[in-house]
Design an enzyme around this catalytic site. Sequence first.
Site, PDB file in Angstrom:
ATOM      1  CG  ASP A 157      23.182  -7.935 -16.467  1.00  0.00           C
ATOM      2  OD1 ASP A 157      23.330  -6.719 -16.580  1.00  0.00           O
ATOM      3  OD2 ASP A 157      23.016  -8.504 -15.373  1.00  0.00           O
ATOM      4  CG  ASP A 207      26.680  -8.473 -13.424  1.00  0.00           C
ATOM      5  OD1 ASP A 207      27.108  -7.365 -13.795  1.00  0.00           O
ATOM      6  OD2 ASP A 207      25.483  -8.704 -13.182  1.00  0.00           O
ATOM      7  CD  GLU A 208      26.087  -4.862 -17.947  1.00  0.00           C
ATOM      8  OE1 GLU A 208      26.177  -4.549 -16.742  1.00  0.00           O
ATOM      9  OE2 GLU A 208      25.629  -4.106 -18.809  1.00  0.00           O
TER      10      GLU A 208
HETATM   11  P1  TTP Z   1      23.499  -5.325 -11.870  1.00  0.00           P
HETATM   12  O1  TTP Z   1      23.697  -6.226 -13.063  1.00  0.00           O
HETATM   13  O2  TTP Z   1      23.018  -3.947 -12.111  1.00  0.00           O
HETATM   14  O3  TTP Z   1      22.452  -5.991 -10.863  1.00  0.00           O
HETATM   15  P2  TTP Z   1      22.228  -7.509 -10.450  1.00  0.00           P
HETATM   16  O4  TTP Z   1      23.076  -8.433 -11.275  1.00  0.00           O
HETATM   17  O5  TTP Z   1      22.421  -7.650  -8.970  1.00  0.00           O
HETATM   18  O6  TTP Z   1      20.697  -7.745 -10.734  1.00  0.00           O
HETATM   19  P3  TTP Z   1      19.948  -7.873 -12.152  1.00  0.00           P
HETATM   20  O7  TTP Z   1      19.344  -9.234 -12.140  1.00  0.00           O
HETATM   21  O8  TTP Z   1      18.934  -6.785 -12.147  1.00  0.00           O
HETATM   22  O9  TTP Z   1      20.975  -7.709 -13.223  1.00  0.00           O
HETATM   23  O10 TTP Z   1      24.834  -5.235 -11.039  1.00  0.00           O
HETATM   24  C1  TTP Z   1      25.713  -6.341 -10.872  1.00  0.00           C
HETATM   25  C2  TTP Z   1      26.317  -6.337  -9.480  1.00  0.00           C
HETATM   26  O11 TTP Z   1      26.969  -5.095  -9.231  1.00  0.00           O
HETATM   27  C3  TTP Z   1      25.286  -6.489  -8.385  1.00  0.00           C
HETATM   28  O12 TTP Z   1      25.010  -7.859  -8.071  1.00  0.00           O
HETATM   29  C4  TTP Z   1      25.883  -5.742  -7.240  1.00  0.00           C
HETATM   30  C5  TTP Z   1      26.777  -4.698  -7.882  1.00  0.00           C
HETATM   31  N1  TTP Z   1      26.115  -3.371  -7.786  1.00  0.00           N
HETATM   32  C6  TTP Z   1      26.458  -2.529  -6.758  1.00  0.00           C
HETATM   33  O13 TTP Z   1      27.317  -2.863  -5.934  1.00  0.00           O
HETATM   34  N2  TTP Z   1      25.836  -1.317  -6.658  1.00  0.00           N
HETATM   35  C7  TTP Z   1      24.887  -0.900  -7.542  1.00  0.00           C
HETATM   36  O14 TTP Z   1      24.341   0.216  -7.398  1.00  0.00           O
HETATM   37  C8  TTP Z   1      24.535  -1.776  -8.615  1.00  0.00           C
HETATM   38  C9  TTP Z   1      23.488  -1.365  -9.620  1.00  0.00           C
HETATM   39  C10 TTP Z   1      25.185  -2.993  -8.700  1.00  0.00           C
HETATM   40 MG    MG Z   2      23.177  -8.237 -13.383  1.00  0.00          MG
END
Ligand code: TTP
Ligand code: MG
Length: 404
Positions: free
Chosen positions: A9, A104-105
Site C-alpha cells: 500500500d 495504490d494497493e
Molecule cells: P489510502 O491508501 O487509504 O491512503 P493514502 O495512500 O493517501 O495514505 P496511507 O499512507 O495512509 O495509505 O488511499 C489511497 C489514495 O486514495 C489516497 O492517496 C487518496 C485516495 N482516497 C480518496 O480519494 N478518498 C478517501 O477517502 C481515501 C481513504 C483515499
Molecule cells: Mg495508501
Amino acid sequence: MEQIIIHVDMDAFFAAVEIRDDPSLRGKPLIIGALPHERGVVATCSYEARKFGVHSAMNIKEAYRLCPQGIYRRPNMEKYRAVSRQLHEIWDSYATVSEAIAFDEAYLDVTARAGDFAGAREIGLTIKRRVREELRLTCSVGVAYSKTAAKTASEEKKPDGYFEIPTPADFVRLIEDRDVRVLYTVGASTAEKLYAAGIRTVRDLRERAGEAELLLGKQGRWLSRLARGIDDRRVTPYRPEDAKSIGREVTFQKDVTDYSLLRDVLVLLALCVEHRAKRVGLCGTGVTLKLTYADMKAISRSQLVPPTDSAVEIFDQAERLLGRVEQRPARLVGVSLTGLSDARERQLRFEDILEDELSRREERRKALLDGLQARYGLDFAGHLDQLFELGILHKTVEYMRKHA
Ligand code: TTP
Ligand code: MG
C-alpha cells in the site's frame, strides 16, 4: 494449503506523487482535495498534515480550520492513474497471482515464488527498493500467512514500513487487545452492534464467539474465525469478467469500420450503464471495453478507476481504451462497470471530493449529447430514459450506423 501473501500500500499516495514532482512541498503539510474556498473534502494529505488532525474524507473547511498553514492542491487523477499502472507492473512481476484492489494497493500471492518467509522478505524489500528507486515513492509492505494478516502487517509500520506476521498465533497476539474495528469487514455499523453487546476488543470477540454469531449470523462466524487468526481467502486476480458488473453491449447489423461511430456508441452504452448503476446505488472501480471483430475474435480491455457511477467517467475510460486497440471492422461493442460495491465506504468518488467536478461532468455530459444531436440529429431532450430499454438502444445504434 499454506500461503505467503504480500500486501502493499502506497504512503499518502496522491500527496506523495505531488511532493515527488514538486520538491518544494517536501516536509510541509500538503492537503490534496478541494481548495479551502471550494466545497468538498480532503482526498488525502501528507503525514505532516496528519499531525494537525487532517484526514481523508474530512470536510475541506474543517481541514482549513485545523491547518490554515497547509498547502492545498487539487488532485490530478490522470497522473495518479499513470503512476498506478507503473506500480502494479512492478508488483505483479513478483507474484504468481496478484489482486489489484485500488490505485495504490494490491495483494500478491508469492507462495511459490518465495518458497518461504525469508524468500518473501527478500521480495517485499525488493519491491520497496524498486518503488523508491524507479518511481521515487515509498510504500508499506506486509508479509503474512493470510490476506487479513498481510493487510494488518502493511499498516503496522506505516509510512515506509515493513512488517511480517508469519503465523495465526502471531496475528492473534498482535491484535487481541485492539478494537474490533481492526478486523476486516467490521465497519461502523457492525462495530456499533458489537459494542452494544459489550464486545469491544478482538479478545472479547474470540471469547464470546457464540454471542457474536447470534448477533451477526454469517458475518459473526467469519469474524470469530478471524479473531482466532483463520482466513483462508485466496488472492484472486482482478479479473473484470469475474467481478460483479453492470454491462451493456450491442451487436451491429453490419460490421462497423468507422471508429468515430463506435466512440459515439460508447456514449450511449455509458449512459445505460450509469442508469443501471445509479438505480441499484452501486459504484464500480473498473471500466471494461469489449469488442468483437468481424472475424469473431473478441477482446476486452480494462482500467481501474476511482469509485464511480458517472456516465462521463465510464465513457472517458472506455474511449481511452478504444483508442488503444487495433482498429479493425467490429461487429459488437460493449462497456461494463466492474468491481461494484457501495464503494463510498472506503474511497470517495471524485465528485465527492470536488463538488465542482459535478458541474464539470454535467457540462461534459451535455456536450456529448449535443455532439450526438449534431452528428445524427438525435435529440434526447426529455426522453433519454427510453434509451435504456434494450430494443430502443439497438434501434438507435442502427440508426446511427446508417446515418454515420
Ligand atoms: P489510502 O491508501 O487509504 O491512503 P493514502 O495512500 O493517501 O495514505 P496511507 O499512507 O495512509 O495509505 O488511499 C489511497 C489514495 O486514495 C489516497 O492517496 C487518496 C485516495 N482516497 C480518496 O480519494 N478518498 C478517501 O477517502 C481515501 C481513504 C483515499
Ligand atoms: Mg495508501
